[in-house]
Design a protein around this motif. Structure first.
Motif, PDB file in Angstrom:
ATOM      1  N   SER A  72      48.099  33.853  33.850  1.00 47.70           N
ATOM      2  CA  SER A  72      47.247  32.693  34.082  1.00 47.70           C
ATOM      3  C   SER A  72      45.843  32.941  33.551  1.00 47.70           C
ATOM      4  O   SER A  72      45.276  34.016  33.725  1.00 47.70           O
ATOM      5  CB  SER A  72      47.183  32.420  35.584  1.00 47.70           C
ATOM      6  OG  SER A  72      46.108  31.578  35.886  1.00 47.70           O
ATOM      7  N   GLN A 126      38.119  26.300  30.356  1.00 42.50           N
ATOM      8  CA  GLN A 126      38.670  25.871  31.636  1.00 42.50           C
ATOM      9  C   GLN A 126      37.735  24.835  32.264  1.00 42.50           C
ATOM     10  O   GLN A 126      36.534  25.063  32.360  1.00 42.50           O
ATOM     11  CB  GLN A 126      38.783  27.063  32.597  1.00 42.50           C
ATOM     12  CG  GLN A 126      39.720  28.154  32.123  1.00 42.50           C
ATOM     13  CD  GLN A 126      39.665  29.384  33.016  1.00 42.50           C
ATOM     14  OE1 GLN A 126      40.060  29.345  34.172  1.00 42.50           O
ATOM     15  NE2 GLN A 126      39.164  30.484  32.491  1.00 42.50           N
ATOM     16  N   ASP A 169      44.594  35.228  40.784  1.00 41.08           N
ATOM     17  CA  ASP A 169      43.881  34.024  40.362  1.00 41.08           C
ATOM     18  C   ASP A 169      42.688  33.755  41.259  1.00 41.08           C
ATOM     19  O   ASP A 169      42.723  34.021  42.451  1.00 41.08           O
ATOM     20  CB  ASP A 169      44.814  32.813  40.420  1.00 41.08           C
ATOM     21  CG  ASP A 169      45.788  32.805  39.254  1.00 41.08           C
ATOM     22  OD1 ASP A 169      45.713  33.725  38.405  1.00 41.08           O
ATOM     23  OD2 ASP A 169      46.611  31.875  39.184  1.00 41.08           O
ATOM     24  N   SER A 176      36.604  22.450  35.560  1.00 43.17           N
ATOM     25  CA  SER A 176      36.678  22.373  37.027  1.00 43.17           C
ATOM     26  C   SER A 176      35.772  21.234  37.483  1.00 43.17           C
ATOM     27  O   SER A 176      34.881  20.805  36.756  1.00 43.17           O
ATOM     28  CB  SER A 176      36.310  23.699  37.686  1.00 43.17           C
ATOM     29  OG  SER A 176      35.047  24.132  37.292  1.00 43.17           O
ATOM     30  N   SER A 226      42.716  22.835  30.630  1.00 40.30           N
ATOM     31  CA  SER A 226      42.589  24.218  30.181  1.00 40.30           C
ATOM     32  C   SER A 226      43.112  24.326  28.747  1.00 40.30           C
ATOM     33  O   SER A 226      44.227  23.860  28.464  1.00 40.30           O
ATOM     34  CB  SER A 226      43.397  25.116  31.134  1.00 40.30           C
ATOM     35  OG  SER A 226      43.414  26.444  30.682  1.00 40.30           O
ATOM     36  N   LYS A 228      43.371  31.848  34.865  1.00 40.44           N
ATOM     37  CA  LYS A 228      42.511  31.918  36.043  1.00 40.44           C
ATOM     38  C   LYS A 228      42.424  33.332  36.622  1.00 40.44           C
ATOM     39  O   LYS A 228      41.746  33.561  37.617  1.00 40.44           O
ATOM     40  CB  LYS A 228      43.038  30.982  37.136  1.00 40.44           C
ATOM     41  CG  LYS A 228      42.961  29.518  36.782  1.00 40.44           C
ATOM     42  CD  LYS A 228      43.497  28.687  37.928  1.00 40.44           C
ATOM     43  CE  LYS A 228      43.617  27.227  37.533  1.00 40.44           C
ATOM     44  NZ  LYS A 228      44.542  26.513  38.416  1.00 40.44           N
ATOM     45  N   SER A 264      46.687  24.839  27.331  1.00 42.55           N
ATOM     46  CA  SER A 264      47.472  25.969  27.823  1.00 42.55           C
ATOM     47  C   SER A 264      46.788  26.548  29.045  1.00 42.55           C
ATOM     48  O   SER A 264      45.557  26.573  29.116  1.00 42.55           O
ATOM     49  CB  SER A 264      47.604  27.053  26.745  1.00 42.55           C
ATOM     50  OG  SER A 264      48.187  28.216  27.309  1.00 42.55           O
ATOM     51  N   GLU A 265      47.571  26.995  29.994  1.00 40.17           N
ATOM     52  CA  GLU A 265      47.003  27.669  31.161  1.00 40.17           C
ATOM     53  C   GLU A 265      47.384  29.139  31.186  1.00 40.17           C
ATOM     54  O   GLU A 265      47.236  29.810  32.198  1.00 40.17           O
ATOM     55  CB  GLU A 265      47.474  26.968  32.445  1.00 40.17           C
ATOM     56  CG  GLU A 265      46.995  25.539  32.502  1.00 40.17           C
ATOM     57  CD  GLU A 265      47.176  24.910  33.869  1.00 40.17           C
ATOM     58  OE1 GLU A 265      47.837  25.520  34.727  1.00 40.17           O
ATOM     59  OE2 GLU A 265      46.631  23.813  34.061  1.00 40.17           O
ATOM     60  N   GLN A 266      47.892  29.619  30.057  1.00 40.67           N
ATOM     61  CA  GLN A 266      48.374  31.002  29.984  1.00 40.67           C
ATOM     62  C   GLN A 266      47.734  31.699  28.790  1.00 40.67           C
ATOM     63  O   GLN A 266      47.393  31.059  27.797  1.00 40.67           O
ATOM     64  CB  GLN A 266      49.889  31.003  29.758  1.00 40.67           C
ATOM     65  CG  GLN A 266      50.673  30.271  30.819  1.00 40.67           C
ATOM     66  CD  GLN A 266      51.029  31.158  31.989  1.00 40.67           C
ATOM     67  OE1 GLN A 266      51.607  32.215  31.807  1.00 40.67           O
ATOM     68  NE2 GLN A 266      50.675  30.749  33.191  1.00 40.67           N
TER      69      GLN A 266
END
Lengths: 271, 271
Positions: free
Chosen positions: B14, A105, B87, A107, A3, B16, A10-12
């Motif tokens: 997040s 992101q 999320d 997946s 991400s 997500k 970063s995931e935020q």
């Protein structure tokens, strides 16, 4: 999972982001194969169109480079790109200047039952209607509550997708797919100038069909026209083409033009 | 500024979050005075209604307690509460179980020019039309691109608000306000069952007007009816009431019912 936010892992993101506050942004979901994004030119072209319509700055070389670098790291799977109008103060007025935020992101490659592609899918007839909003139609923007409501209408695994109509009863699309009909050898697909998302695979299949010399019509079709079609199929840029084998009282077998376009989509997506 | 995510100080969330991905959530903006949220019961009631319609779990005691604690820390200003479906994985299907996310953001008390309340405002006639979507109408959800587009239509400071109509030409609301007309002593306000946001101050003023013995009508009104009204005013839960003094070729002076309801709103908001 992998991400990035604004080019850095970063995931935020900031709670002030206007993507969260207003759905003020766009997204693309792109299949990644052998470290490369598929159909990248078409994804970027749709994004450019959406940015122009929402007055969002669009930096094609930056986005292309970032999607390629991200895909190299991901290897196989799906990259979802979200572009937002960045942080906002209070109020709807777009901040000046706009600092667009880029969120990537990763997946894993989605695993759909093989019979979806081989035998076709049953369509759930959604009662959620798409509102007519020409100013937003066609774009893959972040205002997707209609799709959330429609997708909430069925939980069983018997239905792989849902059919969405507009308020006037025209058939428009699937919840996460575009819709094609075949009638008398011609390829028909709903006009998306009032509502709906103009999918990248839809554009690709229309172009490919023209190359094959197939007559293509983008127009308005009611449920009767759909039920009267010789072949019906769905497409998107992750799974390619799914034949529709049933809707309401109607059953279809998988037709030849569906199979031909499915093979083309499979080649593009390496599926 | 003060910012909490799920009850803890944080300015990040997040990537997500489905609020970002789909606008899958709701919000409230609440004036805070002397450490307390104003019109809290009405804000929570609207939120409860929205949560029921979107199938989002609603925990009234938790939200009430958190809004009160946050407001005590903030003292004076505005608290914006965003509730999202939390999320998500890929896809529109709501995750089961749903872990609702709570985001609270504080901001200073907005400073509007005093003449907005005293002399009234000029309304910009937006060309952006509100789409008709009964499934989402009335809710303060996070799909707000129509408001972003409408608010982008004017930059000058001469217009404090914009008038929004639906596709059929009915007048519906301001970009960030609700709309009231006064005709022959009766209070009229647009029906919001097809589109629009059912504001907390709108509900409060309708209740107050009934208490005053004023006849109230919620219905469909065209631009002609608006231009023909004796008084026109806007309201929201931050500024209270703004008289409308001009739209297109029409000018109004501030009328007696507008002043009476403005005084009531001012009392509630301590403005």
């Amino acid at each position: 999972m992998l991400s990035w936010v604004d080019g850095r892992p970063s995931e935020q993101l900031s709670v002030k982001d206007r993507g969260l506050a207003y759905g003020d942004g766009l997204f693309e979901t792109i299949a990644v194969r052998e470290g490369a994004p598929t159909l990248l030119d078409r994804h970027l072209a749709r994004l450019a169109d959406g940015c122009a319509r929402l007055c969002l700055p669009f930096d094609a070389p930056l986005l292309r480079g970032e999607l390629q670098a991200f895909s190299r790291q991901l290897g196989e799977g799906v990259v979802k790109l979200i572009l937002t109008r960045g942080d906002g103060l209070r109020g709807y007025a777009p901040p000046q200047p706009t600092m667009v935020r880029r969120i990537l992101q990763g997946s894993p490659k989605p695993t759909y039952p093989t019979q979806h592609a081989e035998l076709g899918v049953r369509l759930f007839p959604c009662t959620t209607r798409l509102a007519e909003q020409p100013l937003l139609a066609g774009m893959k923007h972040l205002n997707r509550l209609e799709q959330v409501l429609a997708r909430s209408e069925w939980q069983d695994s018997e239905h792989a997708e849902g059919l969405m109509q507009d308020g006037a009863g025209r058939v428009i699309e699937g919840v996460f797919s575009n819709l094609f009909l075949v009638k008398g050898g011609a390829l028909l697909t709903p006009d998306l100038s009032r509502c709906g998302v103009a999918g990248v695979m839809r554009a690709e299949l229309l172009a490919q069909a023209e190359t094959l010399g197939v007559s293509c019509e983008v127009g308005d079709f009611g449920l009767d026209a759909l039920l009267d079609a010789d072949e019906v199929f769905l497409c998107n840029s992750l799974y390619g083409v799914w034949p529709v084998r049933a809707l309401l009282h109607r059953d279809w077998s998988v037709g030849p033009l569906t199979r031909k376009l499915q093979a083309i989509a499979c080649d593009l997506l390496d599926c």
